[in-house]
Write an enzyme that holds these catalytic residues in place. Structure first.
Site, PDB file in Angstrom:
ATOM      1  N   PRO A   2       6.934  -7.198  56.430  1.00 10.25           N
ATOM      2  CA  PRO A   2       8.230  -7.231  57.125  1.00 10.25           C
ATOM      3  C   PRO A   2       8.969  -5.899  57.010  1.00 10.25           C
ATOM      4  O   PRO A   2       9.103  -5.358  55.926  1.00 10.25           O
ATOM      5  CB  PRO A   2       9.010  -8.330  56.403  1.00 10.25           C
ATOM      6  CG  PRO A   2       8.021  -9.056  55.563  1.00 10.25           C
ATOM      7  CD  PRO A   2       6.893  -8.116  55.300  1.00 10.25           C
ATOM      8  N   GLU A   3       9.398  -5.373  58.140  1.00 10.55           N
ATOM      9  CA  GLU A   3      10.240  -4.178  58.170  1.00 10.55           C
ATOM     10  C   GLU A   3      11.628  -4.595  58.655  1.00 10.55           C
ATOM     11  O   GLU A   3      11.897  -5.787  58.788  1.00 10.55           O
ATOM     12  CB  GLU A   3       9.617  -3.112  59.087  1.00 10.55           C
ATOM     13  CG  GLU A   3       8.213  -2.704  58.638  1.00 10.55           C
ATOM     14  CD  GLU A   3       7.599  -1.617  59.528  1.00 10.55           C
ATOM     15  OE1 GLU A   3       8.345  -0.806  60.092  1.00 10.55           O
ATOM     16  OE2 GLU A   3       6.362  -1.600  59.660  1.00 10.55           O
ATOM     17  N   ARG A 118       1.069 -13.676  48.298  1.00  6.30           N
ATOM     18  CA  ARG A 118       0.581 -12.522  47.521  1.00  6.30           C
ATOM     19  C   ARG A 118       1.540 -12.107  46.415  1.00  6.30           C
ATOM     20  O   ARG A 118       1.219 -11.252  45.605  1.00  6.30           O
ATOM     21  CB  ARG A 118       0.272 -11.356  48.460  1.00  6.30           C
ATOM     22  CG  ARG A 118      -0.883 -11.726  49.387  1.00  6.30           C
ATOM     23  CD  ARG A 118      -1.420 -10.558  50.142  1.00  6.30           C
ATOM     24  NE  ARG A 118      -1.958  -9.520  49.270  1.00  6.30           N
ATOM     25  CZ  ARG A 118      -2.451  -8.381  49.695  1.00  6.30           C
ATOM     26  NH1 ARG A 118      -2.471  -8.129  50.999  1.00  6.30           N
ATOM     27  NH2 ARG A 118      -2.914  -7.482  48.854  1.00  6.30           N
TER      28      ARG A 118
END
Ligand SMILES: [Zn+2]
Length: 277
Positions: A2-3, A118
């Site tokens: 995600p940016e 993760r």
């Protein structure tokens, strides 16, 4: 990963669901998150207990959930989504999916859940969110603060290549690999151009960065693998990407094949004809 546009989309989809919601006692999976550190559940509980959410906002790539009790600010919680983190509001009786790490009951039969396969993401509570050390030293927000003269001055003082410069959160906050690749293509700047030499193109860079971020937000983010908003919806921006992930495809401007280059394990996509050094 995600940016800024993905985080902004999560914030916009969370805000109406969380505003005024009462936070119940937090549940934790018992597993550590980023850097194998357990979240400070005691601090989260101390700050959130008996509060309501007053706002949800974004700073760089961080999600800030402000809470209040009896009309007074009590700080709140900062969430970083890392690589695969998701913040979802779901019915309390929905099954907990694998990798659910933190859950806040919201009242009204709903829960806020942090899911992260993760575990590169993290969650932290603070009495004054904006003063948390993790939020210090961030560069200007490309949508709200960045302007050409300031960027030009910052570029002139750097020895890094332009791509590394734009990925550095202390220089510009919120950009990652996808939107940097897209912005450099749009501005016609080659990724290995020394930042110092790109200073004369600061205005074009600011315009390109804003354009690709705004397009990303309008399309509700780019989903390559894991990213979803607070409703579990994937983003629709992948098809709007002009270079990222398009190795070998014809450039939309000149039809030359898009090139992929790998530096330090990171892919850079560009048009060697349209992007000047
Ligand atoms: Zn081209």
């Amino acid at each position: 990963v995600p940016e800024l546009p993905e985080v902004e989309t999560v914030v916009r989809s969370l805000r109406p669901k969380l505003r005024a919601a009462k936070l119940g006692p937090v549940w934790w999976s018992g597993l550590p998150l980023h850097l194998l550190r357990p979240p400070d559940v005691k601090a989260i509980q101390r700050i959130c207990a008996g509060t309501r959410v007053s706002d949800v906002r974004r700073r760089a790539k961080y999600i800030l959930i402000d809470v209040e009790a009896r009309g007074r600010s009590r700080g709140g919680v900062v969430v970083h989504l890392g690589m695969t983190g998701q913040l979802r509001v779901v019915p309390a009786d929905a099954p907990r999916v694998a990798h659910t790490h933190l859950v806040w009951p919201l009242g009204g039969g709903r829960e806020l859940r942090f899911v992260d396969p993760r575990r590169f993401g993290w969650v932290m509570a603070g009495d004054v969110l904006d003063e948390l050390p993790e939020l210090q030293g961030l560069g200007p927000d490309p949508l709200e603060q960045l302007d050409a003269p300031a960027l030009a001055a910052s570029l002139a003082a750097s020895r890094a290549p332009i791509k590394a410069f734009l990925l550095d959160q202390r220089r510009v906050a919120g950009l990652g690999n996808i939107y940097v690749s897209e912005a450099l293509f749009r501005a016609g700047v080659h990724p290995v151009t020394p930042a110092r030499r790109a200073r004369k193109r600061a205005a074009a860079l600011v315009e390109a960065i804003r354009a690709v971020l705004e397009q990303g937000i309008n399309n509700r983010g780019t989903t390559l693998r894991d990213y979803v908003d607070a409703d579990g919806m994937t983003g629709g921006n992948s098809s709007a990407l002009q270079v990222y992930g398009r190795e070998g495809e014809p450039c939309v401007a000149c039809a030359a094949p898009i090139v992929r280059r790998v530096d330090a394990g990171r892919s850079t996509f560009f048009c060697a004809r349209c992007q000047r050094r």
